[in-house]
Design an enzyme around this catalytic site. Structure first.
Site, short mmCIF file in Angstrom:
data_model
loop_
_atom_site.label_atom_id
_atom_site.label_comp_id
_atom_site.label_asym_id
_atom_site.label_seq_id
_atom_site.Cartn_x
_atom_site.Cartn_y
_atom_site.Cartn_z
N PHE A 97 -13.22 -4.51 10.69
CA PHE A 97 -12.79 -4.73 12.07
C PHE A 97 -11.77 -3.68 12.53
CE2 PHE A 97 -13.82 -9.60 12.40
CZ PHE A 97 -15.15 -9.32 12.15
N GLU B 94 -10.09 3.14 -4.73
CA GLU B 94 -9.70 4.50 -4.37
C GLU B 94 -8.57 5.07 -5.25
OE1 GLU B 94 -10.94 4.47 0.31
OE2 GLU B 94 -8.92 3.77 -0.14
N ASP C 213 0.86 -1.18 0.00
CA ASP C 213 0.00 0.00 0.00
C ASP C 213 0.90 1.23 0.00
OD1 ASP C 213 -2.31 1.80 0.47
OD2 ASP C 213 -3.35 -0.05 0.93
N HIS D 125 -3.03 3.39 -4.57
CA HIS D 125 -2.45 2.92 -3.31
C HIS D 125 -1.04 2.37 -3.55
CE1 HIS D 125 -5.62 3.53 -0.36
NE2 HIS D 125 -6.51 3.16 -1.25
#
Ligand code: ACM
Ligand code: ZN
Length: 469
Positions: free
Chosen positions: A361, A269, A131, A205
């Protein structure tokens, strides 16, 4: 047959059919093939009497899951309650994703994470390996990725530098897995009947990779490996040829390391402004007759899919890969809710549901006294309400829903203890949702079983969240 007793068998996930019988057993386990063919490869039958324990299955995975049930039944006091169980999973994809880019977790930590997953009959480990904040996989052809892109100047995210031990001698923060370590982890996962889905993010990313290989951006200028969260402009140029060659060379090494069917290419994204300004990207759009930058992204993903399919593998990506037109054989991971999953399944594509409403989460799990998290609120009960097969998917297309998973984005989880705290007990609820029949859901029963199940979590050394409200 459902349990006739008020106290359900203390196992998570709940079996399809379980009949409790009187007595306890300490007999040796006898295993045998030729179970009910309806159990498939992951199902099993278990019959425990005071004098015998018999486990039937059709394949190694079924025996493995039967053994996990035995392990859970024994966890309370060592002996086994007598019962008869007929069990198989509702979904074939029962996943957890871990982001090792925002923070790095060691080989041994990942192996432990896999062990705990397996004890809950979870079978897909989605490994978010790269990333903006770090590149974590050794690629022999491009050593700068692990020399440069695996490291950043600080722990970032406003965190205490002492929250992690992952520093190099020169003080830089990060880490990576060698290919030998990855092979060891893949073999360990296989021994636990877990498939690893590696994720190599593209075209966005990608700031870390583009720190090491700046020539692959639109401008030709390198990025800086980010130290905080957000959506950045570290994007591969979609007009030049070199980024495709680079990514194909990387995928060639990735495919060699990971034997599973799926390769995850991210796709989420992607800000399009670099592409709008880039003469190479604009030329590509004219050459290919692409109307807008969304179609340019679609071109990018289709090209990568062609390469992945030619190696005999399948492409999976986040639901943004629907924009501009979905690649012909792509599987969609629906995260911005379930709309992407509905659209893809309706169009005949396979889908994995991981909506941020139930499966993120990294969101808070309690309202008070919690360590800093990214935001949101997903308590245990919310996870237990997760339903991958939503009514908007036509009945004849529901088979395209392979299952679901939860995502552990680790911006605010700088060490393994914290990762486990955010994962459990929510992953216990997820495991039950993805394995057990929908009709058997019962949150009160789950809570009763969870109270006993913590003995197994303790035995496995899991640092789960204990007090939540
Ligand atoms: C995602 O959460 N950006 C897939
Ligand atoms: Zn460009």
């Amino acid at each position: 047959m459902k349990s006739k007793n008020t106290m359900p068998l203390p196992v998570i996930p709940q079996p399809v059919r379980a009949e409790e019988l009187p007595g306890q057993s300490n007999a040796e386990v006898i295993t045998a093939g030729n179970a009910d063919p309806a159990l498939g490869t992951e199902g099993y039958e278990l019959h425990i009497t005071p004098t015998s324990v018999t486990l039937h299955a059709n394949a190694p995975a079924g025996f493995f899951y039967g053994q996990q049930t035995l392990r859970q039944l024994r966890a309370a006091d060592g002996s086994l309650p007598c019962c008869r169980i007929w069990d198989k999973p509702r979904f074939g994809w029962r996943g957890l994703m871990v982001d090792v880019a925002r923070h790095f977790f060691t080989k041994d930590e990942i192996k432990h994470f896999l062990d705990v997953m397996a004890a809950h009959k979870l079978n897909v480990f989605h490994w978010h390996l790269v990333d903006d904040q770090g590149w974590r996989i050794e690629i022999k052809r491009y050593p700068k990725l692990t020399e440069l892109a695996a490291w950043r100047n600080s722990i970032g995210f406003g965190l205490d530098p002492g929250a992690s031990r992952n520093y190099r001698a020169d003080g830089r923060y990060g880490g990576f897995y060698t290919q030998a370590e990855i092979r060891e982890i893949v073999a360990h996962a296989a021994s636990q009947h877990i498939t690893i889905v590696p994720e190599i993010e593209m075209p966005g990313h990608s700031s870390a990779a583009l720190t090491a290989h700046g020539e692959l951006t639109c401008s030709g200028n390198p990025c800086t490996t980010n130290q905080d969260g957000g959506i950045f402009h570290g994007i591969f140029c979609a007009g030049k040829e070199a980024p495709f060659e680079f990514l194909q060379n990387i995928l060639t090494e990735v495919i060699e390391l990971f034997p599973g069917q799926y390769i995850h290419i991210g796709g989420d994204e992607v800000p399009k402004d670099n592409w709008k300004k880039c003469p190479h990207c604009q030329q590509r759009m004219r050459n290919e007759g692409l109307q807008n930058e969304e179609e340019l992204q679609s071109y990018f993903i289709r090209r990568v899919e062609k390469f992945i399919n030619a190696q005999g593998r399948r492409l999976i990506g986040w639901d943004e890969i629907l924009e501009g037109g979905l690649a012909p054989n792509a599987t969609v991971m629906s995260w911005r809710g379930v709309a992407g999953g509905i659209a893809a399944a309706t169009a005949g594509h396979d889908v994995v549901m991981t909506p941020f409403t139930h499966c993120y989460f990294d969101f808070y799990q309690g309202k008070v006294g919690q360590p800093k998290a990214i935001g949101g609120y997903i308590p245990l009960e919310k996870v237990y309400e997760f339903e991958p097969v939503v009514p908007e998917i036509p009945a004849e297309k529901t088979h395209h829903v392979l299952g679901g998973g939860a995502n552990l984005w680790t911006e605010y989880m700088p060490n393994y203890g914290h990762l486990q705290y955010m994962t459990y007990p929510r992953a216990c609820a997820l495991a039950e949702v993805l394995w057990s029949p929908k009709e058997s859901r019962d949150f009160a029963g789950f809570q009763t079983r969870l109270a006993r199940h913590t003995k197994l979590l303790d035995a496995l050394g899991v640092k789960y969240a204990r007090t939540l409200d």
